[in-house]
Design a protein around this motif. Structure first.
Motif, mmCIF file in Angstrom:
data_model
loop_
_atom_site.group_PDB
_atom_site.id
_atom_site.type_symbol
_atom_site.label_atom_id
_atom_site.label_comp_id
_atom_site.label_asym_id
_atom_site.label_seq_id
_atom_site.Cartn_x
_atom_site.Cartn_y
_atom_site.Cartn_z
ATOM 1 N N GLY A 194 0.849 -1.187 0.000
ATOM 2 C CA GLY A 194 0.000 0.000 0.000
ATOM 3 C C GLY A 194 0.887 1.240 0.000
ATOM 4 O O GLY A 194 1.889 1.317 -0.711
ATOM 5 N N THR A 195 0.550 2.188 0.845
ATOM 6 C CA THR A 195 1.355 3.402 0.968
ATOM 7 C C THR A 195 2.196 3.362 2.228
ATOM 8 O O THR A 195 2.809 4.359 2.610
ATOM 9 C CB THR A 195 0.439 4.647 1.010
ATOM 10 N N GLN A 196 2.197 2.202 2.877
ATOM 11 C CA GLN A 196 2.901 2.054 4.149
ATOM 12 C C GLN A 196 4.358 1.692 3.902
ATOM 13 O O GLN A 196 4.668 0.876 3.042
ATOM 14 C CB GLN A 196 2.218 0.958 4.973
ATOM 15 N N GLY A 197 5.238 2.316 4.655
ATOM 16 C CA GLY A 197 6.650 2.099 4.424
ATOM 17 C C GLY A 197 7.395 1.575 5.622
ATOM 18 O O GLY A 197 6.817 1.018 6.556
ATOM 19 N N LEU A 198 8.690 1.764 5.584
ATOM 20 C CA LEU A 198 9.594 1.292 6.612
ATOM 21 C C LEU A 198 9.194 1.837 7.980
ATOM 22 O O LEU A 198 8.947 3.033 8.128
ATOM 23 C CB LEU A 198 11.020 1.734 6.263
ATOM 24 N N GLY A 199 9.123 0.945 8.974
ATOM 25 C CA GLY A 199 8.825 1.380 10.333
ATOM 26 C C GLY A 199 7.353 1.397 10.674
ATOM 27 O O GLY A 199 6.985 1.562 11.839
ATOM 28 N N GLY A 200 6.469 1.216 9.674
ATOM 29 C CA GLY A 200 5.040 1.203 9.962
ATOM 30 C C GLY A 200 4.596 -0.131 10.521
ATOM 31 O O GLY A 200 5.369 -1.079 10.630
ATOM 32 N N SER A 201 3.333 -0.208 10.880
ATOM 33 C CA SER A 201 2.782 -1.460 11.403
ATOM 34 C C SER A 201 2.846 -2.540 10.333
ATOM 35 O O SER A 201 2.606 -2.280 9.153
ATOM 36 C CB SER A 201 1.336 -1.244 11.848
ATOM 37 N N SER A 202 3.163 -3.767 10.767
ATOM 38 C CA SER A 202 3.211 -4.881 9.811
ATOM 39 C C SER A 202 1.897 -5.642 9.760
ATOM 40 O O SER A 202 1.785 -6.637 9.041
ATOM 41 C CB SER A 202 4.357 -5.831 10.164
ATOM 42 N N SER A 203 0.914 -5.185 10.515
ATOM 43 C CA SER A 203 -0.368 -5.893 10.575
ATOM 44 C C SER A 203 -1.036 -5.945 9.203
ATOM 45 O O SER A 203 -1.286 -4.923 8.574
ATOM 46 C CB SER A 203 -1.296 -5.199 11.585
ATOM 47 N N ASP A 204 -1.281 -7.158 8.731
ATOM 48 C CA ASP A 204 -2.027 -7.428 7.501
ATOM 49 C C ASP A 204 -1.317 -6.949 6.236
ATOM 50 O O ASP A 204 -1.944 -6.851 5.185
ATOM 51 C CB ASP A 204 -3.433 -6.821 7.584
ATOM 52 N N ILE A 205 -0.015 -6.645 6.280
ATOM 53 C CA ILE A 205 0.648 -6.171 5.061
ATOM 54 C C ILE A 205 0.815 -7.289 4.041
ATOM 55 O O ILE A 205 1.017 -7.015 2.857
ATOM 56 C CB ILE A 205 2.019 -5.529 5.368
#
Length: 616
Positions: free
Chosen positions: A454-465
């Motif tokens: 998605g738009t989530q990057g390094l350091g973000g939550s890993s939930s459901d990635i």
């Protein structure tokens, strides 16, 4: 006094004989009826053989005893408890077999570990065949295949979770139906004559329903008011007393299972957590363990694998440049240490970041500028430095509306980024540089990521990635030409190649990343180091081990259940052959007694014992 009565009183011995004869006929008829009932109901589920014994009473003649049943209540409970164990393990075994099918074996073509290995092989082939479209496209295809194998697995786990929710809902409905039926049977047992055939039939039905209940939920029972049953779950919650029963409800609207009991005294008790305890049995316990522990743990492991894969490959990919650099580099939402990046977000860095543009046709450097990194910078400071560079870089730096750092070429040249000097330019989101959280500048912002979640990057939550991992869109659209190959040439000047011809330093790191043992994985509060391949294989092997252990446990628990059920069944089972023999003997006794009765009648018809004739 009538003469018949006088004669009767004078010969009471003969009267008693006649009375005994009639009572013996009635007693044997009652026994025959019971034997006939046994034959009629021998195949009825839960029916326990009944019997009557002919008894001689000095005062009342001959009579049949109360109905009796030949069974062991303790053994019946053991069978019920074991059926509860089997039901719980059966639900686990069913879904473990499905999970095993999802993950496959480590060498199976469909397993995500095998597909990851093929991705690594394709990148190795590209390293020695750089620039050749066939190898570039194959590397891209395998990168896409691996990302899709992860999203497929995540999707299957979600579907499985929904299936389990449906099974929980069905099991709750069966549990409530059993509780209501047992409460109704308690009332019927209470309201019918004690030891009557009707009452014993209700008790048989209750035993069958109690076992059906135990298969859904682990229970313990005790006597209530002598005949009625009181039921508790393994958490000692009172589920039923006499004709009153509790109601169990299931709510999963928030994504977290909530199984509760509405007790007889109108209290609501959450039993979700207690059903996860090791001593719990029954289908509901197995299903709750699947839904609230096993599947979420698998999902978390898959997400962690996805996070490690994304971060490992992106950290390498951001070091380099491609043969066809894009005109726009857009970072991710949030950076390590700052979930929502704004112009005032404070960053610190070490080294010098080089940003420039390159002609996509010739690969030659069109412009570049170096920006030294230090403590206490803001995002706006960096934007201003890039936009105010002299001479003009031909690049516009900005923050998007959703807080992503963006570098856009003002012409058709592609944007390139790297480091100047021996030190890799690194940034951390802190007032002073933190080497434990700092990462290379391009990776920090997510400018040149290979994989996106998605738009989530390094350091973000890993939930459901794991549900959203994909190869970056413009890399796919370029047919793989935007896969980073080498690094930005530190010695290049305007008009020279931005990347040395034949430089495969980045692609070589990507080719070995899958088996790099320095990859970190989070496991609860700890961090372990292994490689992506071994982590994937360990996941597969763990599922295989768990599935085999559950299958073996089911086999052994079934073996115990079958032995107990056989022993209990033999105890109360109708022995058809013996019943037929007993019925034949009883009917013969009735015939003989009836013959004697008729002989008495003939004697009476001859004028003897006239006082008795009116009675018989």
């Amino acid at each position: 006094m009538p003469p018949e009565i006088g004669l009767f009183n004078q010969d009471s011995v003969k009267y008693n004989s006649a009375h005994r004869l009639m009572s013996a006929i009635d007693a044997n008829r009652a026994k025959a009826t019971t034997l006939d009932d046994n034959l009629t109901n021998k195949d009825v589920d839960g029916y326990i053989e009944r019997s009557r014994v002919i008894q001689v009473d000095g005062s009342s003649g001959v009579k049949a005893s109360e109905l009796q049943q030949n069974f062991d209540e303790k053994l019946v409970r053991e069978v019920r408890d074991q059926s509860s164990v089997v039901a719980g393990v059966t639900s686990l075994d069913k879904y473990y077999q499905e999970i095993l099918g999802f993950f496959g074996g480590k060498n199976e073509q469909s397993s995500f570990a095998h597909i990851g290995g093929k991705m690594s092989d394709a990148l190795k082939a590209l390293q020695t065949n750089l620039g050749q479209p066939t190898y570039t496209q194959e590397a891209l295809r395998q990168l896409i295949n691996h990302a899709e194998s992860i999203t497929r697995l995540a999707s299957k786990l979600k579907t499985l979770s929904r299936e389990v929710e449906g099974d929980i809902t069905a099991s709750v409905a069966k549990t409530n139906a059993c509780l209501q039926e047992i409460a109704s049977l308690n009332i019927s047992i209470r309201n019918t004559p004690e030891k009557s055939s009707e009452q014993l039939t209700y008790e048989d039905q209750r035993r069958v329903t109690l076992q059906a209940l135990a298969e859904q939920l682990g229970i313990r029972t005790c006597s209530f008011n002598g005949l009625e049953t009181e039921i508790f779950d393994k958490g000692n919650n009172n589920l039923l007393q006499g004709g009153d029963c509790a109601a169990i409800s299931y709510n999963n609207s928030t994504g977290n299972s909530a199984l509760s009991v509405q007790t007889i005294d109108n209290r609501t008790i959450d039993i979700s957590a207690s059903l996860l305890e090791s001593q719990q049995t029954g289908q509901l316990a197995g299903l709750m363990q699947l839904h609230d522990t096993i599947i979420p743990d698998l999902q978390a492991q898959l997400d962690e694998y996805t996070r490690a894969l994304r971060d490992k490959y992106n950290s390498i990919h951001n070091l380099g440049v491609s043969l066809d650099p894009p005109t726009t580099l857009t970072g991710t939402i949030g950076v390590p240490g700052a979930a929502n990046m704004t112009a005032s977000t404070v960053i610190s860095g070490r080294g010098t970041v080089r940003i420039g543009t390159a002609d996509p046709k010739t690969g030659k450097l069109a412009s570049y500028a170096d920006f030294g990194l230090s403590d206490g910078l803001t995002i706006q400071n960096l934007i201003d430095q890039i936009n105010g560079s002299n001479p003009d870089l031909g690049i516009t730096a900005s923050l998007t509306d959703d807080g992503r750092f963006q570098l856009t070429s003002n012409n058709t040249n592609g944007v390139v980024i790297g480091s100047a000097g021996d030190q890799i330019a690194s940034i951390s989101a802190s007032s002073t540089y933190n080497p434990s959280t700092g990462t290379n500048a391009s990776h920090f912002f997510g400018f040149n990521n290979l994989f996106e979640t998605g738009t989530q990057g390094l350091g973000g939550s890993s939930s459901d990635i794991s549900s959203s991992i994909a190869v970056r869109k413009d890399i796919v659209e370029s047919s793989g030409k935007r896969i980073s190959c080498g690094i930005l040439n530190q010695n290049a000047t305007i008009g020279k190649k931005a990347m040395n011809t034949g430089d495969t330093s980045t692609i070589s790191l990507l080719a070995t990343a899958y088996t790099d043992s320095k990859t970190s994985f989070k496991a609860g509060d700890t961090t372990i180091q292994t490689n992506l391949k071994m982590y994937a294989i360990d996941m597969i092997n763990t599922q295989k081990t768990d599935a085999e252990r559950t299958a073996n446990k089911l086999k052994s628990e079934k073996f115990v259940y079958v032995g107990l059920a056989k022993k209990s069944g033999e105890k109360g089972k109708v022995n058809e052959k013996q019943v037929l023999l007993d019925l034949l003997e009883t009917n013969r006794s009735i015939d003989i007694l009836d013959l004697l009765r008729k002989s008495f009648l003939r004697i009476l018809n001859q004028g003897f014992l006239r006082g008795i004739s009116s009675i018989i």
